[in-house]
Design a protein around this motif. Structure first.
Motif, PDB file in Angstrom:
ATOM      1  N   GLN A  97      14.331  20.844  36.801  1.00 29.94           N
ATOM      2  CA  GLN A  97      14.990  21.681  37.810  1.00 29.94           C
ATOM      3  C   GLN A  97      15.326  20.866  39.060  1.00 29.94           C
ATOM      4  N   ILE A  98      14.395  19.999  39.467  1.00 37.74           N
ATOM      5  CA  ILE A  98      14.624  19.154  40.645  1.00 37.74           C
ATOM      6  C   ILE A  98      15.803  18.218  40.401  1.00 37.74           C
ATOM      7  N   VAL A  99      15.823  17.586  39.228  1.00 35.09           N
ATOM      8  CA  VAL A  99      16.910  16.665  38.889  1.00 35.09           C
ATOM      9  C   VAL A  99      18.261  17.385  38.933  1.00 35.09           C
ATOM     10  N   VAL A 100      18.305  18.600  38.383  1.00 34.27           N
ATOM     11  CA  VAL A 100      19.556  19.365  38.335  1.00 34.27           C
ATOM     12  C   VAL A 100      19.961  19.820  39.732  1.00 34.27           C
ATOM     13  N   HIS A 101      19.027  20.462  40.462  1.00 32.87           N
ATOM     14  CA  HIS A 101      19.355  21.040  41.763  1.00 32.87           C
ATOM     15  C   HIS A 101      19.635  19.993  42.834  1.00 32.87           C
ATOM     16  N   LEU A 105      21.750  14.031  38.102  1.00 36.81           N
ATOM     17  CA  LEU A 105      21.981  14.014  36.656  1.00 36.81           C
ATOM     18  C   LEU A 105      22.612  12.706  36.175  1.00 36.81           C
ATOM     19  N   GLN A 106      23.133  11.911  37.087  1.00 37.24           N
ATOM     20  CA  GLN A 106      23.669  10.587  36.739  1.00 37.24           C
ATOM     21  C   GLN A 106      24.806  10.644  35.723  1.00 37.24           C
ATOM     22  N   GLY A 107      25.537  11.740  35.704  1.00 30.74           N
ATOM     23  CA  GLY A 107      26.662  11.844  34.780  1.00 30.74           C
ATOM     24  C   GLY A 107      26.371  12.642  33.523  1.00 30.74           C
ATOM     25  N   TRP A 108      25.109  13.010  33.279  1.00 40.23           N
ATOM     26  CA  TRP A 108      24.752  13.830  32.115  1.00 40.23           C
ATOM     27  C   TRP A 108      25.127  15.289  32.377  1.00 40.23           C
ATOM     28  N   GLN A 109      25.459  16.008  31.330  1.00 42.59           N
ATOM     29  CA  GLN A 109      25.845  17.414  31.458  1.00 42.59           C
ATOM     30  C   GLN A 109      24.982  18.266  30.517  1.00 42.59           C
ATOM     31  N   GLU A 184      31.557   7.073  30.664  1.00 40.67           N
ATOM     32  CA  GLU A 184      32.611   7.058  29.648  1.00 40.67           C
ATOM     33  C   GLU A 184      32.330   8.024  28.482  1.00 40.67           C
ATOM     34  N   THR A 185      31.812   9.203  28.793  1.00 40.28           N
ATOM     35  CA  THR A 185      31.464  10.156  27.738  1.00 40.28           C
ATOM     36  C   THR A 185      32.406  11.358  27.773  1.00 40.28           C
ATOM     37  N   PRO A 186      33.127  11.622  26.672  1.00 38.96           N
ATOM     38  CA  PRO A 186      34.074  12.751  26.629  1.00 38.96           C
ATOM     39  C   PRO A 186      33.355  14.082  26.417  1.00 38.96           C
ATOM     40  N   LEU A 196      17.785  16.384  28.051  1.00 38.97           N
ATOM     41  CA  LEU A 196      17.231  15.644  29.197  1.00 38.97           C
ATOM     42  C   LEU A 196      15.791  15.171  28.980  1.00 38.97           C
ATOM     43  N   PRO A 197      14.854  16.021  28.472  1.00 39.43           N
ATOM     44  CA  PRO A 197      13.487  15.534  28.261  1.00 39.43           C
ATOM     45  C   PRO A 197      13.422  14.362  27.281  1.00 39.43           C
ATOM     46  N   THR A 198      14.277  14.380  26.244  1.00 36.51           N
ATOM     47  CA  THR A 198      14.277  13.279  25.276  1.00 36.51           C
ATOM     48  C   THR A 198      14.722  11.984  25.941  1.00 36.51           C
ATOM     49  N   ILE A 199      15.749  12.058  26.804  1.00 39.68           N
ATOM     50  CA  ILE A 199      16.195  10.864  27.529  1.00 39.68           C
ATOM     51  C   ILE A 199      15.099  10.385  28.474  1.00 39.68           C
ATOM     52  N   MET A 200      14.420  11.325  29.139  1.00 43.64           N
ATOM     53  CA  MET A 200      13.315  10.964  30.031  1.00 43.64           C
ATOM     54  C   MET A 200      12.200  10.252  29.278  1.00 43.64           C
ATOM     55  N   PHE A 201      12.046  10.566  27.998  1.00 44.67           N
ATOM     56  CA  PHE A 201      11.032   9.911  27.163  1.00 44.67           C
ATOM     57  C   PHE A 201      11.512   8.548  26.663  1.00 44.67           C
ATOM     58  N   LEU A 202      12.768   8.458  26.224  1.00 46.05           N
ATOM     59  CA  LEU A 202      13.260   7.230  25.599  1.00 46.05           C
ATOM     60  C   LEU A 202      13.612   6.141  26.616  1.00 46.05           C
TER      61      LEU A 202
END
Length: 409
Positions: A97-101, A105-109, A184-186, A196-202
């Motif tokens: 929630q903090i990252v979103v608000h 997000l660094q370009g992630w949707q 560069e993501t369409p 998002l949690p998976t990216i935070m882990f990887l």
């Protein structure tokens, strides 16, 4: 804090503060759930809570996590793994929630990505897998100390919760980065396998961690089910992350530390790893048993044609056949290279979808190659050209350079 965290997390923090005994500088084990509301939180309790959460050691933070894990129950000297998991689910949800608000997000949707609520559960379960409870299944303060010491994300997430939720700035400490940049993501055409949690882990497992941008270079959704197109997508891209989903719903993949080359030999190094996302979030790193890290071959008659990571020919930890629709994950009982179990639903699986993300720093153009969009300073900045002409400088290269080719139609 209520604007960033679920109500249950706010209650956990409040209950933890109220339980702090300023004389002991930690929540007391004898405190009762309902005894706090009337008195509220004192200045001393707040100061101790802020000091321990923001700058405390594992020894100082463990009693706080114990208290926050007991939300809604009578305080005790130990908690169950499930209570810790519930606390972590609240904590991870708050951090997202903090990252979103806060616009980080660094370009992630997220709306074009996988199920974030499922990802929160999987990440909490993965973190809890590092817990070492007693034989009776309980976690006391010492086991939580060990847990905090070994799983650094807990302290990071706790600091974010308190600093952002209570608006306490930490001078000299940079804002934590939890997501790598996405470029560069369409997104309009994509429904991403990641959440998002998976990216935070990887991301922390990668050599470049959060610094290098992630770029989608192949997706079955966008490019179709073509092995040749996939090979073209991942060639000369530097390190890549492969993400596969089979028809049984298992999601898994591998990290390739080097740019892929089509050749009948193994490649890569010990930084490569395999991972699973569903049904469990795990990373499996090199065991040192052999160096069969990466394999990519095509159009050979005598060697297997396809993409593989770990194990050996015909028994890869992860294999995708060059007909693209089929693969296998053979581990009896574990993959020799990575120590991973069977990642797919069935040993021989049918592919549902796949993504390849370039996750390293973009490679420099090779010598003699024109980089994409590589242009003379005279082309990039016409003002420089005009100033040189006004200063009477001769533009020696002007008549010698090839004219700019038209962009592809």
């Amino acid at each position: 804090m209520g604007s960033l965290a679920p109500d249950s997390m706010v209650r956990r923090v409040y209950r933890c503060m109220c339980g702090i005994n300023p004389g002991l500088e930690a929540p007391t084990a004898s405190a009762k759930t309902g005894a706090f509301a009337a008195s509220g939180v004192s200045r001393e309790q707040l100061v101790i809570f802020l000091a321990d959460t923001l700058r405390g050691t594992a020894e100082e933070r463990a009693p706080l996590i114990m208290a926050m894990s007991q939300c809604g129950t009578e305080a005790a000297a130990a908690v169950t793994c499930e209570q810790v998991a519930e606390f972590l689910r609240d904590l991870i949800s708050t951090v997202i929630q903090i990252v979103v608000h806060r616009g980080r997000l660094q370009g992630w949707q997220p709306e074009r990505m996988g199920d974030g609520s499922l990802g929160v559960k999987l990440l909490a379960e993965q973190m809890c897998s590092e817990l070492k409870p007693s034989d009776q299944g309980f976690c006391d303060v010492s086991s939580l100390e060990d847990f905090i010491f070994r799983v650094s994300q807990i302290s990071l997430y706790l600091e974010m919760l308190v600093a952002e939720g209570l608006n306490v700035s930490l001078s000299g400490r940079p804002t934590p980065t939890l997501l790598p940049p996405c470029r560069e993501t369409p997104w309009k055409e994509l429904r991403c396998l990641l959440d998002l949690p998976t990216i935070m882990f990887l991301a922390p497992q990668l050599p470049d961690r959060y610094s290098a941008p992630w770029r989608l270079v192949f997706s079955t959704q966008l490019h179709g089910e073509s092995f040749t197109r996939m090979v073209a997508g991942l060639s000369k891209r530097g390190p890549t992350l492969l993400l596969l989903k089979d028809t049984k719903g298992h999601v898994f993949g591998g990290f390739a530390s080097h740019a892929w080359e089509v050749k009948p030999q193994f490649q890569g190094d010990s930084r490569c790893f395999l991972f699973s996302v569903l049904p469990r979030l795990r990373v499996y790193t090199a065991t040192g048993y052999n160096q069969h890290f990466m394999y990519l071959n095509q159009n050979q008659q005598t060697m297997p044609n396809g993409l593989g990571m770990g194990g050996q020919h015909s028994y890869f930890g992860l294999w995708l056949d060059n007909d693209f629709g089929r693969g296998h994950s053979r581990a009896r009982p574990k993959c020799t290279t990575y120590g991973s179990p069977q990642l797919s639903g069935d040993e021989d699986f049918t592919l549902d979808s796949m993504e390849v993300w370039a996750v390293g720093k973009p490679p420099e153009p090779e010598e003699g190659e024109e980089g994409e969009g590589k242009r003379s300073i005279l082309d990039v900045d016409p003002e420089v050209q005009a100033m040189m002409e006004m200063a009477g400088k001769t533009l020696h290269s002007q008549g010698l350079r090839e004219p700019e080719e038209e962009q592809e139609q």
